[in-house]
Design a protein around this motif. Structure first.
Motif, PDB file in Angstrom:
ATOM      1  N   GLY A 122       0.804  -1.210   0.000  1.00  0.00           N
ATOM      2  CA  GLY A 122       0.000   0.000   0.000  1.00  0.00           C
ATOM      3  C   GLY A 122       0.843   1.268   0.000  1.00  0.00           C
ATOM      4  O   GLY A 122       2.017   1.258  -0.351  1.00  0.00           O
ATOM      5  N   SER A 123       0.219   2.375   0.421  1.00  0.00           N
ATOM      6  CA  SER A 123       0.897   3.667   0.386  1.00  0.00           C
ATOM      7  C   SER A 123       0.376   4.582   1.482  1.00  0.00           C
ATOM      8  O   SER A 123      -0.839   4.676   1.700  1.00  0.00           O
ATOM      9  N   VAL A 124       1.305   5.276   2.156  1.00  0.00           N
ATOM     10  CA  VAL A 124       0.899   6.253   3.164  1.00  0.00           C
ATOM     11  C   VAL A 124       0.215   7.455   2.523  1.00  0.00           C
ATOM     12  O   VAL A 124      -0.470   8.222   3.214  1.00  0.00           O
ATOM     13  N   LEU A 125       0.388   7.627   1.224  1.00  0.00           N
ATOM     14  CA  LEU A 125      -0.186   8.787   0.543  1.00  0.00           C
ATOM     15  C   LEU A 125      -1.672   8.638   0.293  1.00  0.00           C
ATOM     16  O   LEU A 125      -2.360   9.609  -0.012  1.00  0.00           O
ATOM     17  N   ARG A 126      -2.188   7.410   0.427  1.00  0.00           N
ATOM     18  CA  ARG A 126      -3.615   7.150   0.240  1.00  0.00           C
ATOM     19  C   ARG A 126      -4.243   6.773   1.583  1.00  0.00           C
ATOM     20  O   ARG A 126      -3.693   5.967   2.330  1.00  0.00           O
ATOM     21  N   ASN A 127      -5.385   7.365   1.857  1.00  0.00           N
ATOM     22  CA  ASN A 127      -6.090   7.104   3.107  1.00  0.00           C
ATOM     23  C   ASN A 127      -7.584   7.172   2.844  1.00  0.00           C
ATOM     24  O   ASN A 127      -8.023   7.826   1.888  1.00  0.00           O
ATOM     25  N   HIS A 128      -8.374   6.514   3.671  1.00  0.00           N
ATOM     26  CA  HIS A 128      -9.813   6.500   3.412  1.00  0.00           C
ATOM     27  C   HIS A 128     -10.587   6.372   4.721  1.00  0.00           C
ATOM     28  O   HIS A 128     -10.087   5.837   5.711  1.00  0.00           O
ATOM     29  N   CYS A 129     -11.811   6.876   4.692  1.00  0.00           N
ATOM     30  CA  CYS A 129     -12.723   6.711   5.817  1.00  0.00           C
ATOM     31  C   CYS A 129     -13.254   5.283   5.792  1.00  0.00           C
ATOM     32  O   CYS A 129     -13.727   4.814   4.751  1.00  0.00           O
ATOM     33  N   ASP A 131     -15.868   4.170   7.063  1.00  0.00           N
ATOM     34  CA  ASP A 131     -17.331   4.116   7.014  1.00  0.00           C
ATOM     35  C   ASP A 131     -17.897   4.555   5.663  1.00  0.00           C
ATOM     36  O   ASP A 131     -18.614   3.808   5.006  1.00  0.00           O
ATOM     37  N   CYS A 132     -17.546   5.753   5.213  1.00  0.00           N
ATOM     38  CA  CYS A 132     -18.121   6.253   3.952  1.00  0.00           C
ATOM     39  C   CYS A 132     -17.151   6.124   2.785  1.00  0.00           C
ATOM     40  O   CYS A 132     -17.510   6.423   1.651  1.00  0.00           O
ATOM     41  N   HIS A 133     -15.927   5.692   3.047  1.00  0.00           N
ATOM     42  CA  HIS A 133     -14.904   5.407   2.021  1.00  0.00           C
ATOM     43  C   HIS A 133     -14.404   6.654   1.293  1.00  0.00           C
ATOM     44  O   HIS A 133     -13.792   6.538   0.232  1.00  0.00           O
ATOM     45  N   ARG A 134     -14.638   7.819   1.855  1.00  0.00           N
ATOM     46  CA  ARG A 134     -14.083   9.050   1.289  1.00  0.00           C
ATOM     47  C   ARG A 134     -12.560   8.984   1.335  1.00  0.00           C
ATOM     48  O   ARG A 134     -11.978   8.529   2.312  1.00  0.00           O
ATOM     49  N   SER A 135     -11.916   9.450   0.266  1.00  0.00           N
ATOM     50  CA  SER A 135     -10.458   9.427   0.188  1.00  0.00           C
ATOM     51  C   SER A 135      -9.861  10.671   0.826  1.00  0.00           C
ATOM     52  O   SER A 135     -10.432  11.773   0.741  1.00  0.00           O
ATOM     53  N   TYR A 136      -8.691  10.480   1.432  1.00  0.00           N
ATOM     54  CA  TYR A 136      -7.997  11.592   2.080  1.00  0.00           C
ATOM     55  C   TYR A 136      -6.509  11.545   1.743  1.00  0.00           C
ATOM     56  O   TYR A 136      -5.931  10.469   1.631  1.00  0.00           O
ATOM     57  N   PRO A 137      -5.876  12.715   1.631  1.00  0.00           N
ATOM     58  CA  PRO A 137      -4.415  12.753   1.419  1.00  0.00           C
ATOM     59  C   PRO A 137      -3.689  12.468   2.721  1.00  0.00           C
ATOM     60  O   PRO A 137      -4.292  12.422   3.802  1.00  0.00           O
ATOM     61  N   VAL A 138      -2.395  12.314   2.632  1.00  0.00           N
ATOM     62  CA  VAL A 138      -1.594  11.981   3.808  1.00  0.00           C
ATOM     63  C   VAL A 138      -1.682  13.055   4.883  1.00  0.00           C
ATOM     64  O   VAL A 138      -1.591  12.773   6.084  1.00  0.00           O
ATOM     65  N   LYS A 158      -8.336   5.694   7.843  1.00  0.00           N
ATOM     66  CA  LYS A 158      -7.340   4.623   7.933  1.00  0.00           C
ATOM     67  C   LYS A 158      -6.368   4.713   6.765  1.00  0.00           C
ATOM     68  O   LYS A 158      -6.777   4.919   5.624  1.00  0.00           O
ATOM     69  N   PRO A 159      -5.071   4.548   7.027  1.00  0.00           N
ATOM     70  CA  PRO A 159      -4.101   4.528   5.924  1.00  0.00           C
ATOM     71  C   PRO A 159      -4.329   3.321   5.019  1.00  0.00           C
ATOM     72  O   PRO A 159      -4.687   2.241   5.486  1.00  0.00           O
ATOM     73  N   ASP A 160      -4.107   3.510   3.727  1.00  0.00           N
ATOM     74  CA  ASP A 160      -4.196   2.390   2.778  1.00  0.00           C
ATOM     75  C   ASP A 160      -2.864   1.649   2.747  1.00  0.00           C
ATOM     76  O   ASP A 160      -2.205   1.543   1.711  1.00  0.00           O
ATOM     77  N   VAL A 161      -2.454   1.168   3.905  1.00  0.00           N
ATOM     78  CA  VAL A 161      -1.250   0.356   4.022  1.00  0.00           C
ATOM     79  C   VAL A 161      -1.644  -1.001   4.606  1.00  0.00           C
ATOM     80  O   VAL A 161      -2.631  -1.106   5.335  1.00  0.00           O
TER      81      VAL A 161
END
Length: 248
Positions: A122-129, A131-138, A158-161
């Protein structure tokens, strides 16, 4: 010279695949995990060992501890690509390298210009909620305190790692496996080849030009056509310069 030997192997190749681990990023100032100066030897998780701090159990059961440890040890916004990252990106741009398969989560290969990157963990640069799966930057985690929360639903970000106890993404594993199976040259760099299932990917290589670049010995050294115990940035940089020319 090791770089000269590598350049001779690379010269006729047009399906090179690079498989890398933490040793690729140490030359960018990011600590590895298992060496004498690595994260597991130098950092304390308080009452918990560092391995537990990066587990799904810790994330679920002790989230405040998890995020405090994660922010301190896994995020390196100051890190920049090194000579190894840039050499691989140049080799891909020249049509010689078909994929990078990495165990690293720092995004430095893409920052250097690599396009086809299979990020096994995975990558620390990708993150998501969750519950609603909204994407967030690092920055959503880096600049937060406590448990980072979604601005829409208040779910945990949660980090996408891939944490310990979690499985690798099957699509990423499939893509990495196919790339390695089709490689005419497989360069393995900066990894002890002791972390599975990632290390098992070498079993899918069908060619006879396996190159290992690592500062210490690995379990696969006796299988390789070329083994180099040196700086991966220096070796790859010099070899790619010789194959493509300094201004390629």
């Amino acid at each position: 010279m090791s770089a000269d030997q590598l350049s001779r192997i690379l010269a006729p190749a047009d399906h090179v695949v690079f498989f890398g681990g933490a040793g690729v990023s140490t030359e960018s100032g990011i600590p590895d995990f298992r060496s004498a100066t690595g994260l597991y030897k130098t950092q304390s998780g308080g009452e918990f060992p560092p391995e537990y701090m990066l587990s799904h159990s810790c994330w679920a059961d002790h989230p405040e501890d998890f995020y405090a440890f994660y922010r301190k040890n896994m995020l390196h916004p100051e890190a920049k690509p090194n000579a190894a990252h840039y050499a691989l990106a140049r080799l891909e741009k020249a049509g010689r390298l078909t994929a990078v398969v990495t165990q690293n989560i720092d995004g430095l290969h893409q920052m250097a210009g690599s396009q086809k990157v299979f990020e096994l963990h995975g990558s620390v640069l990708r993150n998501h909620c969750v519950d609603c799966h909204r994407s967030y930057p690092v920055e959503a985690i880096e600049q937060s305190t406590g448990i980072p929360r979604c601005t829409v639903c208040n779910g945990i970000i949660k980090p996408d790692v891939v944490l310990y106890e979690e499985g690798l993404d099957p699509d990423v594993m499939d893509g990495a496996t196919r790339a390695i199976m089709a490689a005419d040259v497989l360069i393995v760099g900066g990894t002890s080849l002791n972390v599975y299932p990632a290390a098992g990917l070498l079993e899918y290589y069908r060619g006879d030009k396996l190159v290992l670049i690592n500062k210490s010995a690995t379990p696969a050294d006796n299988r390789a056509q070329l083994v180099i115990h040196d700086s991966i940035g220096k070796v790859l940089g010099q070899a790619v310069d010789e194959v493509l020319g300094d201004k390629a």
